[in-house]
Structure formats: structure tokens, C-alpha cells
Design a protein around this motif. Sequence first.
Motif, short mmCIF file in Angstrom:
data_model
loop_
_atom_site.label_atom_id
_atom_site.label_comp_id
_atom_site.label_asym_id
_atom_site.label_seq_id
_atom_site.Cartn_x
_atom_site.Cartn_y
_atom_site.Cartn_z
N GLU A 55 0.82 -1.22 0.00
CA GLU A 55 0.00 0.00 0.00
C GLU A 55 0.85 1.27 0.00
O GLU A 55 0.52 2.24 -0.68
CB GLU A 55 -0.95 0.01 1.20
CG GLU A 55 -1.86 1.22 1.19
CD GLU A 55 -2.88 1.26 2.31
OE1 GLU A 55 -3.70 2.20 2.31
OE2 GLU A 55 -2.86 0.37 3.18
N ARG A 56 1.92 1.28 0.76
CA ARG A 56 2.74 2.49 0.84
C ARG A 56 3.26 2.91 -0.54
O ARG A 56 3.21 4.09 -0.90
CB ARG A 56 3.90 2.25 1.81
CG ARG A 56 4.73 3.46 2.05
CD ARG A 56 5.75 3.19 3.10
NE ARG A 56 6.61 4.35 3.27
CZ ARG A 56 7.51 4.46 4.19
NH1 ARG A 56 7.68 3.49 5.06
NH2 ARG A 56 8.26 5.53 4.27
N HIS A 57 3.75 1.95 -1.29
CA HIS A 57 4.23 2.23 -2.64
C HIS A 57 3.09 2.75 -3.52
O HIS A 57 3.23 3.73 -4.26
CB HIS A 57 4.86 0.97 -3.25
CG HIS A 57 5.36 1.17 -4.64
ND1 HIS A 57 6.53 1.81 -4.93
CD2 HIS A 57 4.82 0.81 -5.83
CE1 HIS A 57 6.70 1.84 -6.24
NE2 HIS A 57 5.68 1.24 -6.81
N PHE A 58 1.93 2.07 -3.42
CA PHE A 58 0.78 2.50 -4.21
C PHE A 58 0.38 3.94 -3.88
O PHE A 58 0.11 4.74 -4.77
CB PHE A 58 -0.42 1.57 -4.00
CG PHE A 58 -1.65 2.09 -4.69
CD1 PHE A 58 -1.82 1.94 -6.05
CD2 PHE A 58 -2.63 2.77 -3.97
CE1 PHE A 58 -2.93 2.47 -6.70
CE2 PHE A 58 -3.74 3.30 -4.60
CZ PHE A 58 -3.89 3.14 -5.97
N ARG A 59 0.34 4.28 -2.60
CA ARG A 59 -0.08 5.63 -2.21
C ARG A 59 0.87 6.71 -2.74
O ARG A 59 0.44 7.82 -3.07
CB ARG A 59 -0.21 5.75 -0.69
CG ARG A 59 -1.29 4.88 -0.09
CD ARG A 59 -2.68 5.32 -0.48
NE ARG A 59 -3.65 4.33 0.00
CZ ARG A 59 -4.73 3.97 -0.63
NH1 ARG A 59 -5.06 4.52 -1.78
NH2 ARG A 59 -5.53 3.06 -0.13
#
Length: 175
Positions: A55-59
Motif C-alpha cells: 500500500e505504501r508504494h501505491f499511495r
Amino acid sequence: MTSPLAVLVGPPGVGKSSVARILAARTGTAVRDTDQDIERLTGRTVSQIFAERGERHFRAIEHEAVRAALHEHSGVLALGGGAVVRAGTREALRGLPVVFLDATLADVRERLGDDDSRPLLRDDFGNRWLGLMATRRPLYLSVARAVVSTHGRTPGQVASAVQSELIGASVGALP
């Protein structure tokens, strides 16, 4: 630099993309969806990015996609359900014609059915959705100029309510 006529935010499954298409058609403007931008730019679905990079990369990717869309797009913009979790994205939305499309769990469950493409809602859909909303509702409200309930409304009725809210908020004349 330009800015969107309307920016739609809200939880997964609330109908942001559908309402954005209708609203854009009614106003004679283009529609843009940041999840689609991300998929086009990366060659990966949102689910694949979550699975492969988290999720962190996606955000981080999402934040850049939102910033670009806010500066390049003058029509109706639909953001991904979690775009508001990043403080920089919320800051970029300040002062813009943002509308929070609000829904109940029952409404969203009915709309999504067995759709398992939402990475944060897999497994125990109801509790996960309620948990997301407990965290995100204050964030949606913090950026929204208007709130429109989707409960018991068709996408066309929601688009009409969005138009009414934006005209009442002095955003400008929407045909």
C-alpha cells in the motif's frame, strides 16, 4: 495550470467513476479517474501494485497521479477511495470543488457484489469497509466542500445532487 470542475471522493464502491462519467457528459467536459491513470502509467492494476509492492508504494504513485490530474484536468475527476489518506494529497485538494459521495455499507455491498478487485476489502468485506470508513470519513469531510449521499439513488440522481451542491457552493455554473 488548470483545476477540475469537480473532484469526487469517497469509499470504494460508492460510484465515483459512474457519477463522474455522467457529470462530465452533462457538463460537456472530460472525465478522468486517477485509478485508471495509475493503471495506464504503470501497466499494472491497482490490485497488482498492492500485491507486488504494498500500500505504501501505491499511495506514493497515487499521490503523484492526483497532483498531475489536479493541475492538468479541467473536467470531472474521480479519485481512488484511499487517495485522501496521504496528507499531501489532502493539502492539494484544499480549496477545490471536492464532493464526498457518502454511502452505507449495504449500498456498497449491493453495488460491488462479489467484486474482489478492491485490495483493502478482500476477506471480511463488511468489517473491513466499516474500518476503512471509521478512519477515512473524517478525511473525506476535511477536504469536501459538499457531501452527497448515494443512499437509494441512481448514479444519475447522485450526479444531479452533485450539480446542485456545486452550484449552491458558488463553484460556477454547471449546465
